[in-house]
Design a protein around this motif. Structure first.
Motif, PDB file in Angstrom:
ATOM      1  N   ILE A  51       0.864  -1.184   0.000  1.00 34.08           N
ATOM      2  CA  ILE A  51       0.000   0.000   0.000  1.00 34.08           C
ATOM      3  C   ILE A  51       0.897   1.229   0.000  1.00 34.08           C
ATOM      4  O   ILE A  51       1.688   1.432   0.927  1.00 34.08           O
ATOM      5  N   VAL A  52       0.797   2.033  -1.040  1.00 33.47           N
ATOM      6  CA  VAL A  52       1.578   3.266  -1.135  1.00 33.47           C
ATOM      7  C   VAL A  52       0.635   4.444  -0.941  1.00 33.47           C
ATOM      8  O   VAL A  52      -0.328   4.619  -1.708  1.00 33.47           O
ATOM      9  N   LEU A  53       0.900   5.249   0.074  1.00 32.57           N
ATOM     10  CA  LEU A  53       0.037   6.374   0.463  1.00 32.57           C
ATOM     11  C   LEU A  53       0.693   7.683   0.045  1.00 32.57           C
ATOM     12  O   LEU A  53       1.858   7.931   0.358  1.00 32.57           O
ATOM     13  N   VAL A  54      -0.070   8.532  -0.646  1.00 30.44           N
ATOM     14  CA  VAL A  54       0.449   9.810  -1.129  1.00 30.44           C
ATOM     15  C   VAL A  54      -0.420  10.937  -0.569  1.00 30.44           C
ATOM     16  O   VAL A  54      -1.605  11.050  -0.898  1.00 30.44           O
ATOM     17  N   HIS A  55       0.170  11.755   0.281  1.00 30.54           N
ATOM     18  CA  HIS A  55      -0.579  12.864   0.871  1.00 30.54           C
ATOM     19  C   HIS A  55      -0.759  13.988  -0.144  1.00 30.54           C
ATOM     20  O   HIS A  55      -0.136  14.001  -1.213  1.00 30.54           O
ATOM     21  N   GLY A  56      -1.596  14.931   0.208  1.00 25.53           N
ATOM     22  CA  GLY A  56      -1.844  16.067  -0.666  1.00 25.53           C
ATOM     23  C   GLY A  56      -1.300  17.358  -0.107  1.00 25.53           C
ATOM     24  O   GLY A  56      -0.386  17.365   0.732  1.00 25.53           O
ATOM     25  N   ALA A  57      -1.878  18.464  -0.571  1.00 27.47           N
ATOM     26  CA  ALA A  57      -1.428  19.787  -0.135  1.00 27.47           C
ATOM     27  C   ALA A  57      -1.866  20.066   1.300  1.00 27.47           C
ATOM     28  O   ALA A  57      -2.846  19.509   1.793  1.00 27.47           O
ATOM     29  N   PHE A  58      -1.087  20.930   1.962  1.00 26.40           N
ATOM     30  CA  PHE A  58      -1.384  21.410   3.313  1.00 26.40           C
ATOM     31  C   PHE A  58      -1.328  20.274   4.341  1.00 26.40           C
ATOM     32  O   PHE A  58      -1.946  20.352   5.404  1.00 26.40           O
ATOM     33  N   ALA A  59      -0.597  19.211   4.006  1.00 21.65           N
ATOM     34  CA  ALA A  59      -0.496  18.049   4.881  1.00 21.65           C
ATOM     35  C   ALA A  59       0.861  17.400   4.673  1.00 21.65           C
ATOM     36  O   ALA A  59       1.690  17.892   3.904  1.00 21.65           O
ATOM     37  N   ASP A  60       1.094  16.290   5.365  1.00 20.00           N
ATOM     38  CA  ASP A  60       2.292  15.487   5.140  1.00 20.00           C
ATOM     39  C   ASP A  60       1.958  14.040   5.457  1.00 20.00           C
ATOM     40  O   ASP A  60       0.810  13.710   5.760  1.00 20.00           O
ATOM     41  N   SER A  61       2.951  13.165   5.371  1.00 13.89           N
ATOM     42  CA  SER A  61       2.686  11.732   5.526  1.00 13.89           C
ATOM     43  C   SER A  61       2.235  11.346   6.928  1.00 13.89           C
ATOM     44  O   SER A  61       1.668  10.260   7.110  1.00 13.89           O
ATOM     45  N   SER A  62       2.460  12.202   7.917  1.00 12.46           N
ATOM     46  CA  SER A  62       2.030  11.866   9.274  1.00 12.46           C
ATOM     47  C   SER A  62       0.512  11.758   9.383  1.00 12.46           C
ATOM     48  O   SER A  62      -0.006  11.141  10.319  1.00 12.46           O
ATOM     49  N   GLY A  63      -0.209  12.352   8.432  1.00 10.84           N
ATOM     50  CA  GLY A  63      -1.661  12.247   8.455  1.00 10.84           C
ATOM     51  C   GLY A  63      -2.169  10.822   8.315  1.00 10.84           C
ATOM     52  O   GLY A  63      -3.300  10.512   8.696  1.00 10.84           O
ATOM     53  N   TRP A  64      -1.334   9.938   7.751  1.00  8.63           N
ATOM     54  CA  TRP A  64      -1.721   8.548   7.546  1.00  8.63           C
ATOM     55  C   TRP A  64      -1.377   7.652   8.733  1.00  8.63           C
ATOM     56  O   TRP A  64      -1.485   6.422   8.631  1.00  8.63           O
ATOM     57  N   THR A  65      -0.963   8.194   9.854  1.00 13.05           N
ATOM     58  CA  THR A  65      -0.400   7.393  10.945  1.00 13.05           C
ATOM     59  C   THR A  65      -1.306   6.246  11.367  1.00 13.05           C
ATOM     60  O   THR A  65      -0.857   5.094  11.498  1.00 13.05           O
ATOM     61  N   THR A  66      -2.576   6.519  11.600  1.00 12.97           N
ATOM     62  CA  THR A  66      -3.476   5.459  12.067  1.00 12.97           C
ATOM     63  C   THR A  66      -3.666   4.391  11.007  1.00 12.97           C
ATOM     64  O   THR A  66      -3.651   3.183  11.304  1.00 12.97           O
ATOM     65  N   GLU A  67      -3.830   4.806   9.754  1.00 16.77           N
ATOM     66  CA  GLU A  67      -3.985   3.833   8.668  1.00 16.77           C
ATOM     67  C   GLU A  67      -2.741   2.954   8.535  1.00 16.77           C
ATOM     68  O   GLU A  67      -2.856   1.741   8.309  1.00 16.77           O
ATOM     69  N   ILE A  68      -1.571   3.553   8.666  1.00 13.08           N
ATOM     70  CA  ILE A  68      -0.329   2.789   8.559  1.00 13.08           C
ATOM     71  C   ILE A  68      -0.258   1.717   9.648  1.00 13.08           C
ATOM     72  O   ILE A  68       0.053   0.546   9.382  1.00 13.08           O
ATOM     73  N   ARG A  69      -0.571   2.100  10.875  1.00 15.26           N
ATOM     74  CA  ARG A  69      -0.529   1.136  11.983  1.00 15.26           C
ATOM     75  C   ARG A  69      -1.498  -0.015  11.739  1.00 15.26           C
ATOM     76  O   ARG A  69      -1.162  -1.189  11.951  1.00 15.26           O
ATOM     77  N   ASP A  70      -2.709   0.320  11.296  1.00 16.79           N
ATOM     78  CA  ASP A  70      -3.714  -0.723  11.077  1.00 16.79           C
ATOM     79  C   ASP A  70      -3.321  -1.641   9.920  1.00 16.79           C
ATOM     80  O   ASP A  70      -3.490  -2.863   9.991  1.00 16.79           O
ATOM     81  N   LEU A  71      -2.808  -1.071   8.843  1.00 20.50           N
ATOM     82  CA  LEU A  71      -2.395  -1.883   7.700  1.00 20.50           C
ATOM     83  C   LEU A  71      -1.228  -2.792   8.065  1.00 20.50           C
ATOM     84  O   LEU A  71      -1.193  -3.968   7.682  1.00 20.50           O
ATOM     85  N   GLN A  72      -0.276  -2.254   8.797  1.00 22.36           N
ATOM     86  CA  GLN A  72       0.861  -3.079   9.219  1.00 22.36           C
ATOM     87  C   GLN A  72       0.410  -4.190  10.155  1.00 22.36           C
ATOM     88  O   GLN A  72       0.911  -5.329  10.065  1.00 22.36           O
ATOM     89  N   ARG A  73      -0.517  -3.884  11.016  1.00 21.60           N
ATOM     90  CA  ARG A  73      -1.038  -4.918  11.923  1.00 21.60           C
ATOM     91  C   ARG A  73      -1.699  -6.052  11.138  1.00 21.60           C
ATOM     92  O   ARG A  73      -1.649  -7.219  11.560  1.00 21.60           O
ATOM     93  N   LEU A  74      -2.282  -5.708   9.986  1.00 17.24           N
ATOM     94  CA  LEU A  74      -2.932  -6.707   9.138  1.00 17.24           C
ATOM     95  C   LEU A  74      -1.963  -7.397   8.180  1.00 17.24           C
ATOM     96  O   LEU A  74      -2.371  -8.237   7.384  1.00 17.24           O
ATOM     97  N   GLY A  75      -0.691  -7.022   8.247  1.00 17.59           N
ATOM     98  CA  GLY A  75       0.321  -7.697   7.458  1.00 17.59           C
ATOM     99  C   GLY A  75       0.617  -7.086   6.107  1.00 17.59           C
ATOM    100  O   GLY A  75       1.288  -7.716   5.278  1.00 17.59           O
ATOM    101  N   TYR A  76       0.146  -5.862   5.868  1.00 18.15           N
ATOM    102  CA  TYR A  76       0.418  -5.209   4.587  1.00 18.15           C
ATOM    103  C   TYR A  76       1.708  -4.396   4.652  1.00 18.15           C
ATOM    104  O   TYR A  76       1.900  -3.611   5.592  1.00 18.15           O
ATOM    105  N   PRO A  77       2.578  -4.548   3.659  1.00 19.98           N
ATOM    106  CA  PRO A  77       3.704  -3.610   3.554  1.00 19.98           C
ATOM    107  C   PRO A  77       3.149  -2.228   3.192  1.00 19.98           C
ATOM    108  O   PRO A  77       2.224  -2.119   2.365  1.00 19.98           O
ATOM    109  N   VAL A  78       3.696  -1.192   3.797  1.00 21.64           N
ATOM    110  CA  VAL A  78       3.199   0.165   3.578  1.00 21.64           C
ATOM    111  C   VAL A  78       4.363   1.106   3.306  1.00 21.64           C
ATOM    112  O   VAL A  78       5.395   1.050   3.979  1.00 21.64           O
TER     113      VAL A  78
END
Length: 287
Positions: A51-78
């Motif tokens: 799963i490759v996550l791309v943030h948009g304007a006025f934000a950064d990759s930290s906005g995906w923190t919860t999604e990253i944790r959940d995806l990793q817990r489910l075994g997905y490379p992120v």
């Protein structure tokens, strides 16, 4: 103590030379090395798409923190790619360079302006098997994020001259190397971007926001990848940055699988479970 202060340059000389030598050895084989490292780190995850996550304007990759944790817990490379926000073609090229280091299938996710980026980055990237748009722009060829939605037809955005500040900035992607950076005014950030985020969190987001360049806002899109790659779209119904009706129009045009959530534009922060659900749906279709 006196020994440490006597010759500070010598303390750093050899590590710096060693790093330079290591970098020189690494660069020619960067793609293969990163891909191999990803494989060895993923191990048992190779059956799942990355799963490759791309943030948009006025934000950064930290906005995906919860999604990253959940995806990793489910075994997905992120991988949460750092979107440069300097120009649509340059940003897409950068994200595509990240995609080229990943073995196996990819689900490519974009929020806001990141949707325009993934639309172009996935073009020619054979490992991208699904696109996921999250409260995002989904431009067609020749459209920029400034022109894709007619404000007369799709009103409701609070993002504009009254709520933004523009600052001159250098930009190698811009003509002549000069550009302008667009920020949301701190006092307007919550109402425009993050109405369902706490005031304290929205204040931090406003202070740490990354600006969008004028070049990125106005550069037209190339041939869109959504014409050949299956797409999913999470429409944010309380969005005051990209009007929900406009999001529906773009999702329909792309023949995306559409889901809805009553969220502000900052959906990845305020409704991470809704984002996760759409991403997992796309991942299941990839296999």
């Amino acid at each position: 103590m006196s020994v440490g202060l006597r010759s500070p340059k010598r303390r750093w000389m050899y590590p710096a030379l060693a790093f330079s030598a290591a970098l020189a050895a690494f660069v020619p084989n960067a793609v293969g090395s990163v891909a191999a490292a990803a494989d060895s780190g993923a191990g048992q995850h190779t059956a799942k798409p990355t799963i490759v996550l791309v943030h948009g304007a006025f934000a950064d990759s930290s906005g995906w923190t919860t999604e990253i944790r959940d995806l990793q817990r489910l075994g997905y490379p992120v991988v949460a790619a750092a979107d440069p926000l300097r120009g649509l073609s340059a940003d897409a090229d950068y994200v595509r360079s990240v995609l080229q280091t990943i073995d196996g299938p990819v689900v490519l996710v974009g929020h806001s302006y990141g949707g325009a980026v993934i639309t172009n980055a996935a073009r020619g990237a054979d490992n991208v098997k699904a696109l996921v748009y999250v409260g995002a722009f989904v431009p067609d060829k020749g459209e920029s994020i400034a022109t894709v939605l007619d404000p007369q037809k799709y009103p409701g955005s609070l993002l504009g001259p009254d709520t933004t500040v523009v600052r001159p900035a250098p930009n190698a992607s811009a003509q002549g190397g000069k550009d302008a950076d667009i920020y949301i005014k701190p006092q307007d950030f919550r109402s425009v971007f993050a109405a369902d985020v706490s005031a304290s969190d929205a204040s931090v987001m406003a202070a740490t926001q990354r600006p969008l360049s004028y070049t990125a806002e106005t550069e037209p899109s190339g041939e869109p990848a959504w014409k050949t790659i299956p797409s999913w779209d999470l429409v944010t119904l309380n969005d005051k940055a990209i009007p929900p009706a406009g999001q529906r129009f773009m999702a329909g045009r792309a023949h995306a699988h559409v889901a809805y959530v009553k969220s502000s534009h900052a959906v990845m922060v305020s409704h991470p479970k809704a984002v996760l659900g759409v991403v997992l749906d796309a991942a299941r279709h990839v296999g």
